[in-house]
Write a protein that holds these residues in place. Structure first.
Motif, PDB file in Angstrom:
ATOM      1  N   TYR A  14       0.819  -1.210   0.000  1.00  0.00           N
ATOM      2  CA  TYR A  14       0.000   0.000   0.000  1.00  0.00           C
ATOM      3  C   TYR A  14       0.856   1.266   0.000  1.00  0.00           C
ATOM      4  O   TYR A  14       0.341   2.378   0.131  1.00  0.00           O
ATOM      5  N   ASN A 149      -4.694  13.890  11.057  1.00  0.00           N
ATOM      6  CA  ASN A 149      -4.802  13.377   9.696  1.00  0.00           C
ATOM      7  C   ASN A 149      -6.188  12.786   9.441  1.00  0.00           C
ATOM      8  O   ASN A 149      -6.821  13.051   8.411  1.00  0.00           O
ATOM      9  N   ARG A 150      -6.660  11.992  10.389  1.00  0.00           N
ATOM     10  CA  ARG A 150      -7.957  11.332  10.255  1.00  0.00           C
ATOM     11  C   ARG A 150      -9.095  12.344  10.139  1.00  0.00           C
ATOM     12  O   ARG A 150     -10.044  12.155   9.369  1.00  0.00           O
ATOM     13  N   ASP A 155      -2.716  16.763   5.932  1.00  0.00           N
ATOM     14  CA  ASP A 155      -2.789  15.825   4.804  1.00  0.00           C
ATOM     15  C   ASP A 155      -1.945  14.579   5.003  1.00  0.00           C
ATOM     16  O   ASP A 155      -2.147  13.573   4.325  1.00  0.00           O
ATOM     17  N   PHE A 165      -1.074   4.155  12.251  1.00  0.00           N
ATOM     18  CA  PHE A 165      -2.177   3.594  11.472  1.00  0.00           C
ATOM     19  C   PHE A 165      -3.291   3.070  12.376  1.00  0.00           C
ATOM     20  O   PHE A 165      -4.463   3.172  12.057  1.00  0.00           O
ATOM     21  N   GLY A 168      -5.611   5.613  13.291  1.00  0.00           N
ATOM     22  CA  GLY A 168      -6.471   6.119  12.220  1.00  0.00           C
ATOM     23  C   GLY A 168      -5.805   6.987  11.176  1.00  0.00           C
ATOM     24  O   GLY A 168      -6.494   7.621  10.374  1.00  0.00           O
ATOM     25  N   ALA A 169      -4.467   7.044  11.143  1.00  0.00           N
ATOM     26  CA  ALA A 169      -3.786   7.838  10.120  1.00  0.00           C
ATOM     27  C   ALA A 169      -4.101   7.288   8.726  1.00  0.00           C
ATOM     28  O   ALA A 169      -4.168   6.072   8.540  1.00  0.00           O
ATOM     29  N   LYS A 170      -4.277   8.183   7.767  1.00  0.00           N
ATOM     30  CA  LYS A 170      -4.566   7.776   6.389  1.00  0.00           C
ATOM     31  C   LYS A 170      -3.320   7.819   5.515  1.00  0.00           C
ATOM     32  O   LYS A 170      -3.214   7.067   4.550  1.00  0.00           O
ATOM     33  N   CYS A 171      -2.401   8.708   5.826  1.00  0.00           N
ATOM     34  CA  CYS A 171      -1.181   8.813   5.033  1.00  0.00           C
ATOM     35  C   CYS A 171      -0.003   9.092   5.959  1.00  0.00           C
ATOM     36  O   CYS A 171      -0.026  10.051   6.724  1.00  0.00           O
ATOM     37  N   ALA A 189      -0.133   4.953   2.030  1.00  0.00           N
ATOM     38  CA  ALA A 189      -1.551   5.290   2.142  1.00  0.00           C
ATOM     39  C   ALA A 189      -2.257   3.999   2.526  1.00  0.00           C
ATOM     40  O   ALA A 189      -2.317   3.059   1.736  1.00  0.00           O
ATOM     41  N   PHE A 191      -5.494   1.871   4.367  1.00  0.00           N
ATOM     42  CA  PHE A 191      -6.877   1.872   4.822  1.00  0.00           C
ATOM     43  C   PHE A 191      -7.120   0.595   5.614  1.00  0.00           C
ATOM     44  O   PHE A 191      -6.932  -0.512   5.116  1.00  0.00           O
ATOM     45  N   SER A 193      -9.612  -0.984   6.474  1.00  0.00           N
ATOM     46  CA  SER A 193     -10.594  -1.927   5.940  1.00  0.00           C
ATOM     47  C   SER A 193      -9.956  -2.936   4.998  1.00  0.00           C
ATOM     48  O   SER A 193     -10.393  -4.083   4.910  1.00  0.00           O
TER      49      SER A 193
END
Length: 202
Positions: A14, A149-150, A155, A165, A168-171, A189, A191, A193
């Motif tokens: 990812y 970030n979340r 960004d 992560f 909840g960090a996205k990047c 990046a 996710f 899920s």
């Protein structure tokens, strides 16, 4: 603190590398302790105040080379879990048997050593003199970076703590190399899920 095992290896599918323009005009949350710790292996012994030198030039690079707008985040009081991990790390480095290590009681925290705390204070003073925003987390800095970030306030997060992560960090930007020809960023990046879906299919 980071997730044990081979978590970064799991995230490799990812992740990708980006060039100078990736962070242009973007807001980034920087885990300050992560940068300070890096001076131990990077330029220690080559400068009188290597932690200040590193923070100064990396901050300038974020503006001049990457065009980013940083907000720095400082660790708060460590949780019992993080305190336990720090003690275990110290025991391992000292060659002491971990079986003799008593568990850290709930509500008890182990602060970083005095030298490191002084480094943090000096770096915060420098950043404030440069006009940089500095936030003080209640607990781990990477948790607040991830929250920012979340919730869309920044960004990306700049940290090597993979548990960002889990917060909840996205990047996450794991590595900045502004002095190389390509000035690449290692950005993951991720996710949650996707990981859950992979586990369900296993």
């Amino acid at each position: 603190m980071g997730v044990g095992g081979h978590f970064w290896d799991m995230l490799k599918p990812y992740g990708h590398y980006e060039g100078w323009g990736f962070l242009k005009n973007k807001r980034v949350a920087v885990d300050l302790s992560y940068w300070i710790v890096q001076h131990e292996t990077a330029i220690k012994g080559l400068a009188r105040k290597p932690h200040l030198r590193l923070i100064f030039f990396r901050t300038i690079n974020l503006f001049s080379k990457f065009g980013a707008f940083p907000v720095f985040v400082v660790d708060g009081k460590p949780s019992p879990l993080k305190s336990q991990a720090r003690i275990e790390r110290f025991y391992r480095a000292s060659g002491i048997n971990l079986s003799s290590l008593p568990p850290v009681e709930e509500g008890v925290s182990v602060e970083r050593n005095g030298i490191f705390k002084k480094y943090v204070e000096e770096c915060v003073e420098l950043l404030e003199l440069l006009g940089m925003p500095v936030l003080h987390a209640i607990r781990e800095a990477e948790a607040l970076c991830a929250q920012l970030n979340r919730e869309g306030h920044v960004d990306a997060c700049i940290t090597a703590d993979s548990d960002a992560f889990l917060y909840g960090a996205k990047c996450v930007v794991k590595r900045l190399t502004p002095n190389s020809k390509l000035a690449l960023l290692q950005c993951v990046a991720f996710f949650f899920s996707v990981l859950v879906r992979n586990q369900d299919n296993a």
